[in-house]
Each structure stands twice: as structure tokens, then as C-alpha cells.
Design a protein around this motif. Structure first.
Motif, PDB file in Angstrom:
ATOM      1  N   LYS A  61      -0.947   9.234   3.392  1.00 31.55           N
ATOM      2  CA  LYS A  61      -1.412   9.580   2.346  1.00 31.55           C
ATOM      3  C   LYS A  61      -1.278   8.206   1.361  1.00 31.55           C
ATOM      4  CE  LYS A  61      -2.496  12.589   0.641  1.00 31.55           C
ATOM      5  NZ  LYS A  61      -3.729  13.360   0.492  1.00 31.55           N
ATOM      6  N   LEU A  62      -0.197   7.654   1.422  1.00 34.01           N
ATOM      7  CA  LEU A  62      -0.058   6.201   0.880  1.00 34.01           C
ATOM      8  C   LEU A  62      -1.143   5.322   1.281  1.00 34.01           C
ATOM      9  CD1 LEU A  62       3.703   6.054   0.809  1.00 34.01           C
ATOM     10  CD2 LEU A  62       2.466   6.335  -1.277  1.00 34.01           C
ATOM     11  N   TYR A  63      -1.464   5.354   2.357  1.00 37.25           N
ATOM     12  CA  TYR A  63      -2.627   4.250   2.967  1.00 37.25           C
ATOM     13  C   TYR A  63      -3.813   4.706   2.308  1.00 37.25           C
ATOM     14  CZ  TYR A  63      -4.996   1.410   6.479  1.00 37.25           C
ATOM     15  OH  TYR A  63      -5.919   0.672   6.993  1.00 37.25           O
ATOM     16  N   GLU A  64      -4.135   5.790   2.159  1.00 35.83           N
ATOM     17  CA  GLU A  64      -5.307   6.151   1.454  1.00 35.83           C
ATOM     18  C   GLU A  64      -5.423   6.021   0.057  1.00 35.83           C
ATOM     19  OE1 GLU A  64      -5.702  10.243   2.945  1.00 35.83           O
ATOM     20  OE2 GLU A  64      -6.380   9.874   4.873  1.00 35.83           O
ATOM     21  N   THR A  65      -4.271   6.180  -0.659  1.00 39.19           N
ATOM     22  CA  THR A  65      -4.105   6.353  -1.981  1.00 39.19           C
ATOM     23  C   THR A  65      -4.156   5.134  -2.537  1.00 39.19           C
ATOM     24  OG1 THR A  65      -3.194   8.511  -1.774  1.00 39.19           O
ATOM     25  CG2 THR A  65      -3.039   7.308  -3.928  1.00 39.19           C
ATOM     26  N   PHE A  66      -3.502   4.211  -2.022  1.00 43.67           N
ATOM     27  CA  PHE A  66      -3.242   2.634  -2.403  1.00 43.67           C
ATOM     28  C   PHE A  66      -3.753   1.578  -1.348  1.00 43.67           C
ATOM     29  CE2 PHE A  66       0.286   5.504  -3.861  1.00 43.67           C
ATOM     30  CZ  PHE A  66       0.365   4.992  -5.095  1.00 43.67           C
ATOM     31  N   ALA A  67      -5.029   1.721  -1.663  1.00 43.88           N
ATOM     32  CA  ALA A  67      -5.878   0.767  -0.596  1.00 43.88           C
ATOM     33  C   ALA A  67      -5.579  -0.703  -0.826  1.00 43.88           C
ATOM     34  CB  ALA A  67      -7.417   1.213  -0.621  1.00 43.88           C
ATOM     35  N   ASP A  68      -5.157  -0.993  -2.009  1.00 46.81           N
ATOM     36  CA  ASP A  68      -5.184  -2.428  -2.078  1.00 46.81           C
ATOM     37  C   ASP A  68      -3.621  -2.919  -2.381  1.00 46.81           C
ATOM     38  OD1 ASP A  68      -7.774  -2.904  -2.584  1.00 46.81           O
ATOM     39  OD2 ASP A  68      -7.743  -2.171  -4.461  1.00 46.81           O
ATOM     40  N   VAL A  69      -3.000  -2.039  -1.949  1.00 49.98           N
ATOM     41  CA  VAL A  69      -1.265  -2.276  -2.044  1.00 49.98           C
ATOM     42  C   VAL A  69      -0.937  -2.813  -0.621  1.00 49.98           C
ATOM     43  CG1 VAL A  69       0.787  -1.521  -2.635  1.00 49.98           C
ATOM     44  CG2 VAL A  69      -0.900  -0.734  -3.865  1.00 49.98           C
ATOM     45  N   ALA A  70      -0.242  -3.900  -0.607  1.00 50.95           N
ATOM     46  CA  ALA A  70       0.439  -4.558   0.531  1.00 50.95           C
ATOM     47  C   ALA A  70       1.596  -3.627   1.101  1.00 50.95           C
ATOM     48  CB  ALA A  70       0.957  -5.985   0.218  1.00 50.95           C
ATOM     49  N   GLU A  71       1.854  -3.799   2.158  1.00 52.83           N
ATOM     50  CA  GLU A  71       3.168  -3.121   2.934  1.00 52.83           C
ATOM     51  C   GLU A  71       4.491  -3.110   1.867  1.00 52.83           C
ATOM     52  OE1 GLU A  71       6.648  -2.490   5.005  1.00 52.83           O
ATOM     53  OE2 GLU A  71       6.164  -4.230   4.193  1.00 52.83           O
ATOM     54  N   GLY A  72       4.704  -4.429   1.490  1.00 55.45           N
ATOM     55  CA  GLY A  72       5.912  -4.362   0.430  1.00 55.45           C
ATOM     56  C   GLY A  72       5.792  -3.224  -0.493  1.00 55.45           C
ATOM     57  N   GLY A  73       4.555  -2.949  -1.155  1.00 61.31           N
ATOM     58  CA  GLY A  73       4.703  -2.080  -2.005  1.00 61.31           C
ATOM     59  C   GLY A  73       4.532  -0.554  -1.754  1.00 61.31           C
ATOM     60  N   LEU A  74       4.090  -0.444  -0.402  1.00 62.58           N
ATOM     61  CA  LEU A  74       4.149   0.902   0.245  1.00 62.58           C
ATOM     62  C   LEU A  74       5.441   1.448   0.508  1.00 62.58           C
ATOM     63  CD1 LEU A  74       1.018   0.680   2.444  1.00 62.58           C
ATOM     64  CD2 LEU A  74       1.067   1.487   0.132  1.00 62.58           C
ATOM     65  N   ALA A  75       6.298   0.426   0.987  1.00 58.67           N
ATOM     66  CA  ALA A  75       7.567   1.010   1.621  1.00 58.67           C
ATOM     67  C   ALA A  75       8.678   1.780   0.578  1.00 58.67           C
ATOM     68  CB  ALA A  75       8.330  -0.285   2.323  1.00 58.67           C
ATOM     69  N   PRO A  76       8.764   1.200  -0.628  1.00 56.61           N
ATOM     70  CA  PRO A  76       9.559   1.894  -1.505  1.00 56.61           C
ATOM     71  C   PRO A  76       8.894   3.254  -1.888  1.00 56.61           C
ATOM     72  CG  PRO A  76       8.628  -0.080  -2.436  1.00 56.61           C
ATOM     73  CD  PRO A  76       8.360  -0.031  -1.051  1.00 56.61           C
ATOM     74  N   ARG A  77       7.557   3.184  -2.024  1.00 56.27           N
ATOM     75  CA  ARG A  77       6.832   4.729  -2.107  1.00 56.27           C
ATOM     76  C   ARG A  77       7.025   5.786  -1.208  1.00 56.27           C
ATOM     77  NH1 ARG A  77       3.037   0.705  -4.775  1.00 56.27           N
ATOM     78  NH2 ARG A  77       2.451   1.353  -6.863  1.00 56.27           N
ATOM     79  N   LEU A  78       7.162   5.329  -0.057  1.00 50.65           N
ATOM     80  CA  LEU A  78       7.092   6.028   1.123  1.00 50.65           C
ATOM     81  C   LEU A  78       8.847   6.473   0.950  1.00 50.65           C
ATOM     82  CD1 LEU A  78       6.203   5.845   4.706  1.00 50.65           C
ATOM     83  CD2 LEU A  78       8.556   6.264   4.144  1.00 50.65           C
ATOM     84  N   ASN A  79       9.872   5.789   0.908  1.00 47.12           N
ATOM     85  CA  ASN A  79      11.279   6.070   0.741  1.00 47.12           C
ATOM     86  C   ASN A  79      11.473   7.070  -0.350  1.00 47.12           C
ATOM     87  OD1 ASN A  79      11.903   4.299   2.828  1.00 47.12           O
ATOM     88  ND2 ASN A  79      12.352   2.591   1.313  1.00 47.12           N
TER      89      ASN A  79
END
Length: 230
Positions: A61-79
Motif C-alpha cells: 500500500k505504501l509503495y502504491e500510495t507514495f510513488a515519489d517517496v524514497a525508502e527512508g520515508g516509507l520505513a517509518p510509515r510502515l512502522n
């Protein structure tokens, strides 16, 4: 399928009728029920499976929703989306608490309100839905009940402790310090009070049902106060 009104109501709410009734019951059975009859009779194995599926669905879901966000911005959202407190809130929204199977002592101890029990049961439910209907069914549950949580990470993408530490270091402060200043309640349902401090800055306090939750609440309060004033 079942004459138990709590099970019927839960299935109506989550939008899935279980083909395997035992899977549903097991997902709702805490280890205390039946004097701890073994991990094949409770939801611990399903929770193990559901935890992994939850991580997959969240990453997807995060990969689809935040297409322009790098891994460093996805990890805390996942947590933020997979942590215990989030799963506990989802369990309450879905009505899982009303259908839980607990021992009498756990029931008297407020087990239906404990984040640990609710969070595990929510993950177990994801595991049961996956086994009963496949990833599509598990994803439907996720999409239905994580909507509000997803909005939160859009507005507040960083964990409060991470946000506070990044701000503090940018302002020339040392790393924030967290101190437990109070604990109340019985062992099965403790309440923590934590103080976060920075040298030269008025500290803030936060409360929570775990040390980690209290730390996050304290960090959020201090970060909000300082950035609002700044």
C-alpha cells in the motif's frame, strides 16, 4: 454458519463469511482460554502468519500510495501502520474485541481492552482471512480497516520520536532523553508516564499502556510545542 451472534456480527462487519469456522474461532482464542491448551488451540500461530501478511500488505500500500517517496520515508510509515497500538485500534473498529475468547481471569482483568491482546488478535484475523480466502480477502480487510490509519501517516509521516530527534539535532541539541517517572495499575494492565527532556528546554510528559507508547506521546507533545512556538 454459526449461531453465535458475536461471530455472525463480526463476519458481517468485516465482510467475509468463513468457510472454515475453526479458523475464525482460533483467530479469536487467546492463549489464556481453556487453561492454555496449546498453541494449536489459540491464535498465536495465526498471529505469526498474520504479522507477516500485514507487513506485506502495508509495504504494498505504501509503495502504491507514495510513488515519489524514497525508502527512508516509507520505513517509518510502515512502522506506524503495523505497530501494536495501530492493530489494537483496528481490532476495536472491526469489533474483534466483542468476539474474543478469554479465560475468566483475563476477562476480569480487562483483557478485551489490552493493546497486546487486541493487536495479536487483529494479526491473527488477517492470518485466518488469508488461509480461508487468500490474499484478496486479507487485502479487502486491510483496505477497509486501515483507511483511517493510512490518513494519519499521510499527515504525520514520521514516528514522533524520530521527528523530535531530527528536529533536536538540527537545532544543535543532544539526543532527547526519556525517563520513566511513573507507573500505575496492575501488572496485567500497567500505565506508564514518561518524561522527555532536552538540555535547556522545558520537558514534556506522556502516558501510555507501554513504555514505548508513553515515550511516543511525550515526544509528540514536546515536538508540537516547540515547533508551534517556533
Amino acid at each position: 454458519m454459526s449461531k453465535d451472534p458475536a461471530l455472525a456480527e463480526l463476519q458481517d462487519r468485516i465482510g467475509h463469511r468463513f468457510k472454515d469456522r475453526e479458523l475464525l474461532i482460533r483467530a479469536l482464542t487467546h492463549s489464556s482460554f481453556g487453561d492454555g491448551a496449546g498453541d494449536r488451540s489459540n491464535n498465536e500461530r495465526l498471529e505469526f502468519l498474520g504479522d507477516r501478511i500485514l507487513g506485506l500488505l502495508t509495504a504494498e500500500k505504501l509503495y502504491e500510495t507514495f510513488a515519489d517517496v524514497a525508502e527512508g520515508g516509507l520505513a517509518p510509515r510502515l512502522n506506524a501502520l503495523v505497530r501494536r497500538e495501530t492493530c489494537a485500534r483496528v481490532a476495536l473498529d472491526a469489533g474483534i474485541d466483542k468476539a474474543l475468547r478469554l479465560s475468566k481471569s483475563e476477562e476480569r482483568g480487562g483483557g478485551r481492552e489490552k493493546d497486546s491482546i487486541l493487536g495479536d488478535a487483529c494479526e491473527a484475523m488477517i492470518g485466518a482471512l488469508y488461509l480461508d480466502g487468500g490474499l484478496k480477502v486479507a487485502r479487502h480487510f486491510y483496505d477497509s480497516f486501515w483507511k483511517k490509519e493510512l490518513k494519519k501517516v499521510i499527515d504525520k509521516p514520521r514516528d514522533p520520536k524520530t521527528a523530535l530527534q531530527e528536529w533536536a539535532l538540527a537545532q544543535g541539541y543532544d539526543v532527547p532523553r526519556y525517563t520513566i517517572v511513573g507507573r500505575s495499575g496492575p501488572d496485567h494492565a500497567p500505565k506508564f508516564k514518561v518524561e522527555v527532556s532536552l538540555e535547556g528546554v522545558k520537558p514534556e510528559r506522556g502516558k501510555g499502556s507501554s513504555k514505548q507508547a508513553a515515550e511516543r506521546n511525550a515526544a509528540e507533545a514536546l515536538f508540537k510545542r516547540e515547533t508551534d512556538n517556533g
